[in-house]
Design a protein around this motif. Structure first.
Motif, mmCIF file in Angstrom:
data_model
loop_
_atom_site.group_PDB
_atom_site.id
_atom_site.type_symbol
_atom_site.label_atom_id
_atom_site.label_comp_id
_atom_site.label_asym_id
_atom_site.label_seq_id
_atom_site.Cartn_x
_atom_site.Cartn_y
_atom_site.Cartn_z
ATOM 1 N N PHE A 1 -5.127 -2.179 -1.221
ATOM 2 C CA PHE A 1 -5.214 -2.473 0.210
ATOM 3 C C PHE A 1 -6.570 -3.074 0.559
ATOM 4 C CE2 PHE A 1 -5.177 -1.208 4.747
ATOM 5 C CZ PHE A 1 -3.981 -1.802 5.062
ATOM 6 N N ILE A 2 -7.639 -2.473 0.001
ATOM 7 C CA ILE A 2 -8.981 -2.926 0.375
ATOM 8 C C ILE A 2 -9.249 -4.318 -0.180
ATOM 9 C CG2 ILE A 2 -11.422 -2.456 0.038
ATOM 10 C CD1 ILE A 2 -10.537 0.563 0.090
ATOM 11 N N ILE B 1 -3.223 7.315 -5.139
ATOM 12 C CA ILE B 1 -3.813 7.010 -3.836
ATOM 13 C C ILE B 1 -4.981 6.053 -4.017
ATOM 14 C CG2 ILE B 1 -4.990 7.998 -1.849
ATOM 15 C CD1 ILE B 1 -2.092 8.694 -1.979
ATOM 16 N N THR B 2 -5.788 6.330 -5.029
ATOM 17 C CA THR B 2 -6.923 5.444 -5.296
ATOM 18 C C THR B 2 -6.429 4.029 -5.563
ATOM 19 O OG1 THR B 2 -7.882 7.355 -6.373
ATOM 20 C CG2 THR B 2 -9.032 5.282 -6.619
ATOM 21 N N ASN C 1 -5.299 2.443 -2.376
ATOM 22 C CA ASN C 1 -6.453 2.045 -1.564
ATOM 23 C C ASN C 1 -7.104 0.803 -2.112
ATOM 24 O OD1 ASN C 1 -6.355 3.959 0.386
ATOM 25 N ND2 ASN C 1 -7.582 5.445 -0.737
ATOM 26 N N LYS C 2 -7.191 0.750 -3.451
ATOM 27 C CA LYS C 2 -7.824 -0.396 -4.093
ATOM 28 C C LYS C 2 -7.072 -1.674 -3.731
ATOM 29 C CE LYS C 2 -9.713 -1.372 -8.662
ATOM 30 N NZ LYS C 2 -9.708 -0.858 -10.027
ATOM 31 N N TRP D 1 -6.919 -5.103 -8.421
ATOM 32 C CA TRP D 1 -5.933 -4.151 -7.904
ATOM 33 C C TRP D 1 -4.617 -4.229 -8.650
ATOM 34 C CZ3 TRP D 1 -1.294 -5.829 -5.858
ATOM 35 C CH2 TRP D 1 -1.208 -7.187 -5.531
ATOM 36 N N TYR E 1 0.831 -1.202 0.000
ATOM 37 C CA TYR E 1 0.000 0.000 0.000
ATOM 38 C C TYR E 1 0.866 1.253 0.000
ATOM 39 C CZ TYR E 1 -2.739 3.700 2.158
ATOM 40 O OH TYR E 1 -3.320 4.896 2.450
ATOM 41 N N HIS F 1 2.349 10.075 -3.793
ATOM 42 C CA HIS F 1 1.020 10.327 -3.236
ATOM 43 C C HIS F 1 0.489 11.699 -3.595
ATOM 44 C CE1 HIS F 1 2.946 12.858 -0.221
ATOM 45 N NE2 HIS F 1 3.842 11.921 -0.119
ATOM 46 N N GLY G 1 1.190 3.698 -3.420
ATOM 47 C CA GLY G 1 0.839 5.109 -3.291
ATOM 48 C C GLY G 1 2.052 5.979 -3.032
#
Lengths: 624, 104, 170
Positions: free
Chosen positions: A172-173, A165-166, A169-170, A238, A152, A159, A156
């Motif tokens: 990571f999520i 960043i998106t 996040n993608k 991702w 992550y 940044h 990013g």
């Protein structure tokens, strides 16, 4: 020794991070390079020492750092275990990791966040080593999470750009979704083992006490974790977005760390998956689907890094076919060879991108054969390797996997694998021809590539060309040395040598076909695919999976969040709590009336209380 | 003669005094009611001294009389002080401990 | 029979005095009710064969406390308008009387249930009392003397006029 291998990258990450934070003016200092490269290098040397010892006596090495959790039968130690599988893994992880570190020193030169980058990079290495060397599932999970965290951070890394960043996040999520399965699987495993030890050895020894249903559930949930980490359908979206990070990060994610974690995990739990061949078959089908799917998307992609990302996903699909069908050592062998050529491909891509001042579209490159000879040669070798042309590394491992699929009589998987091999050759050579052969614009100036970038590439090119011989099987005159060394509980199906020759010839022929087709289409005048047919459009738009997820998951989730944020939380929850507090306030005001400050009133209140108590006692004693 | 009428007398005296404390606002009356309550307690002590045939209760009653005297001195001094300050014998004037309405 | 009739007379005086104490508007009349009540109480002590306490009651409670009380009332010399306005006095008395009745009943019941008869062992005469006071109870006795001393000092400090204190502390 083992703990040193793991702890060293963490320590240097901490040191570099501290240095970066405390001395921000210290840009591109030599100390970042020295410490950042030295720690994986020392880890690599130590890993090879462990490997050599393993050659000598073949014993598994254990090392306990300290007891972490000590609650009844729930005993978790920060302990490391180096058996044959993990020694092989750490050996090539540290080796390739070190090379990527050296490459990154050249790639990242001049970046204002140089120190931060190396801090994260070392953290990434340390996390992966922790994951691989973990002695118990809980420690493995810690490493697993740390890998997710550092990926992550690195995706990013730039940044300042919102899109990065998106993407981070993608990644990571989606990894979270996988981790969800993983942690439930660990908990289930612990509960169903009923406290008979929670190291891998103990689990392997007691695995027969579990029922098939339990094993199936645990195996499936573990594979959900692997899906997330190793970018398989449906949790793969991702991976292409993860290209937002610097290219060395992509190299590290795709070659040595992170995405191979899923395959490693399945191999690590091979004692479990051996018991449940149905789940294994499911894994194999998911792998086959991912392989084909990713290869199709790669065929129409024009971003150089995204092509490589899809190819990684496709190759991971191969690995899952292997581990799913019980050919664990073949799967790990493909992880091993893949690490070499995929690291090399990303390094080459990064070199081209740097040389062309951050151009990533392959159709805007062209004619770099003369200008970048070293990059050209090494990329060519890597492309041959990934396409499965003998005698390069990829041929042997891919052939072993296809053989496993064929010999276990899953011809559908085998056919998908073969077709994917054709596509692989096609899209990889499409990349190669477009970038190096096709005509390019003449009036461009190329940026000089530092030696720290090209030398690791040459080394890896040598590796990509030769490491395949480590796993040469009997049909080709070898002894499958690599697979035998791993000594995993493989499911073996006998095939005759003539069949093997035929299969090998077939896959080579297919690869050559893909190569030839791609030469005709892209060697001279490459064109990006036009979305003139609905099928092409579908593939170019990546099967609308991102859009589908957006509509199916993201939008409803956002809608739900908005509903909760605007209606449920303020109108119901807050209202309830505020109402409660208001009612307390009102009650307080009411009781405050009683506090008049007049002694007589207090006496009256006391009298009322005493009177009531007296009445109660009188009733209780039966006097009234 | 049994002790029951004495017990009843003590309870009745105590209750009348308690009514006085609760219902009256004149500081002198409140003071005297408290004195009556104390006296009724010492009466109980004396009765028990006789019931048990022990001198302890009587001694306690004696000490109690001394306490009553001390209490009288202090209470009357306070009444005089309050009267000088407020120019009234109303116990409701002494309400500085009450909850102020504005900071509820 | 003589005892009982004596007790009834004394009890009527005590209760009557107490009621007069809590019902009178003028504190001086209350004080006379209080005096009656205290005197009758001394009689009850005598009826309980406790001569010393009866004497002490007359000397301290009647002689000292009541006189001090009456003197205070006269010193304050409150005018009619300085007395508290109590328009609902009897209603309050009635209400608290109702509230207090279970307490009365409980106190009476609990005590009379425990002891039905007077002891026949020995009467508590002055000699025995003195011995007990100066052997087992000597420490409380001394503490009471300190209490009386401090109450005296405290009373002086509280009742002194404000400007006198201010002058002395200056």
């Amino acid at each position: 020794m083992l703990s040193l291998i793991v702890v060293l990258p963490f320590l240097s990450a901490l040191f570099l991070g501290g240095l970066y934070l405390s001395r921000p003016q210290l840009q591109n200092s030599f100390i970042y390079t020295a410490v950042g490269i030295a720690s994986p290098a020392i880890s690599a040397i130590l890993s090879f020492v462990v490997l050599l010892r393993m050659f000598a006596d073949g014993n598994t090495v254990y090392e306990t750092l300290f007891q972490w959790i000590d609650i009844g039968s729930f005993q978790i130690a920060v302990a490391f275990m180096a058996d044959r599988l993990s020694v092989v893994m750490i050996s090539f992880i540290t080796l390739i990791g070190t090379l990527i570190h050296i490459y990154a020193a050249g790639y990242m030169r001049g970046d204002p966040c140089y120190g931060k980058f190396f801090s994260y990079f070392n953290l990434f290495m340390g996390s992966m080593l922790l994951l691989v060397l973990a002695d118990n599932p809980v420690m493995m999970f810690v490493g697993w999470e740390l890998v997710g965290l550092s990926s992550y951070l690195l995706i990013g890394f730039y940044h300042q750009d919102h899109a990065n960043i998106t993407a981070a996040n993608k990644a990571f999520i989606l990894n979270r979704v996988g981790d969800f399965g993983f942690i439930i699987a660990i908990a289930l495993l612990f509960v169903s083992l009923e406290g008979s030890g929670f190291t891998f050895d103990a689990i392997a020894a007691n695995i027969s006490t579990l029922s098939t249903e339990q094993l199936t559930l645990i195996g499936l949930l573990l594979f959900v974790g692997a899906m997330g980490k190793s970018a398989q359908i449906p949790l793969y979206v991702w991976l292409p977005d993860a290209m937002a990070g610097p290219t060395p990060v992509s190299a590290l994610i795709h070659a040595a760390t992170m995405v191979t974690a899923g395959v490693y995990m399945v191999a690590r739990y091979s004692f479990l998956y051996v018991e449940i061949p149905d789940v294994g078959l499911f894994i194999a089908y998911i792998g086959a689907a991912s392989a084909l799917f990713a290869a199709l998307m790669a065929t129409f992609e024009s971003d150089i890094k995204k092509i490589l990302a899809y190819s990684t996903m496709s190759q991971l699909g191969y690995m899952f076919i292997a581990v799913g069908l019980g050919a664990y050592s073949s799967g790990i062998f493909h992880v091993f060879t893949h690490a070499f050529f995929k690291a090399l491909l990303f390094m080459g891509a990064g070199a081209v991108i740097i040389a062309l001042h951050h151009e990533q579209n392959i159709f805007k490159m062209g004619a770099l054969k003369k200008a970048l000879p070293v990059v050209y040669v090494s990329m060519f070798i890597a492309t041959l390797a990934i396409s499965g042309i003998p005698p390069f590394a990829g041929f042997f491992s891919k052939d072993a996997i296809l053989m496993a699929a064929f010999s276990s009589e899953h011809y559908d998987i085998w056919a998908v694998g073969l077709f994917t091999a054709f596509l692989t050759a096609f899209y990889m050579f499409r990349l190669l021809f477009s970038v190096f052969f096709a005509e390019g614009s003449k009036e461009r100036t190329l940026q000089e590539l530092p030696g720290s970038m090209t030398r690791p590439m040459l080394f890896l090119a040598l590796g990509s060309a030769t490491v395949g011989f480590l796993g040469l099987n009997e049909a080709f005159g070898g002894h499958s040395w690599f697979q035998h060394f791993l000594s995993l509980p493989d499911v073996v199906h006998e095939v005759s040598h003539s069949q093997e020759y035929m299969l090998a010839a077939l896959s080579v022929a297919v690869a050559l076909m893909g190569m030839g087709l791609s030469y005709r289409m892209f060697a001279h005048n490459p064109q990006a695919a036009k979305s003139d047919q609905w099928l092409k459009t579908l593939i170019i738009k990546k099967f609308y999976v991102d859009e589908l997820y957006d509509v199916m998951l993201v939008k409803p989730l956002l809608l739900l969040s908005r509903l909760i944020a605007t209606v449920i939380d303020p109108k119901i929850v807050d209202a309830l709590i505020m109402g409660l507090s208001k009612s307390y306030l009102l009650m307080g005001r009411g009781f405050a009336r009683l506090q008049t400050g007049r002694v007589g009133d207090y006496a009256l209140q006391i009298l009322i209380g005493v009177s009531l108590m007296s009445t109660y006692i009188l009733f209780k004693l039966g006097m009234m | 003669m049994t002790p029951e009428p004495f017990f009843f007398l003590a309870a009745l005296l105590f209750s009348i005094a308690l009514v006085g404390v609760v219902s009256r606002r004149n500081l002198f009356v409140i003071y005297m009611s408290i004195e009556l309550m104390l006296t009724s307690t010492s009466l109980v002590l004396v009765i028990f001294s006789k019931v048990l045939g022990s001198a302890d209760g009587s001694v306690m009653a004696l000490l109690m009389i001394a306490v009553i005297a001390a209490e009288a001195a202090l209470f009357l001094a306070m009444i005089i002080h309050l009267y000088r300050r407020n120019r009234t014998l109303d116990s409701e004037m002494c309400d500085e401990l009450k909850q102020e309405a504005n900071n509820a | 029979m003589l005892e009982l009739s004596l007790f009834v007379i004394l009890a009527l005086f005590i209760v009557g005095g107490a009621v007069a104490t809590i019902t009178n508007r003028q504190p001086l009349f209350s004080a006379f009710g209080f005096l009656v009540s205290m005197l009758a109480m001394a009689g009850v002590f005598g009826l309980l064969e406790n001569q010393f306490l009866a004497l002490a009651q007359i000397m301290v409670s009647v002689g000292a406390v009541v006189v001090l009380n009456i003197l205070s009332i006269m010193t304050v010399n409150a005018k009619e308008e300085n007395l508290p306005q109590e328009p609902y006095k009897y209603r309050w008395i009635l209400l608290s009387g109702v509230l207090v009745s279970p307490v009365t009943f409980l106190i009476y019941k609990s005590m009379s249930m425990a002891y039905q008869h007077f002891s026949t062992l020995e009467t508590v005469n002055t000699k025995v009392m003195g011995e007990t006071l100066f052997s087992a109870w000597v420490l409380p006795f001394e503490i009471v003397s300190i209490l009386l001393l401090s109450a005296m000092v405290g009373a002086i400090v509280i009742a002194r006029k404000k400007d006198v204190i201010a002058k002395e502390t200056r």
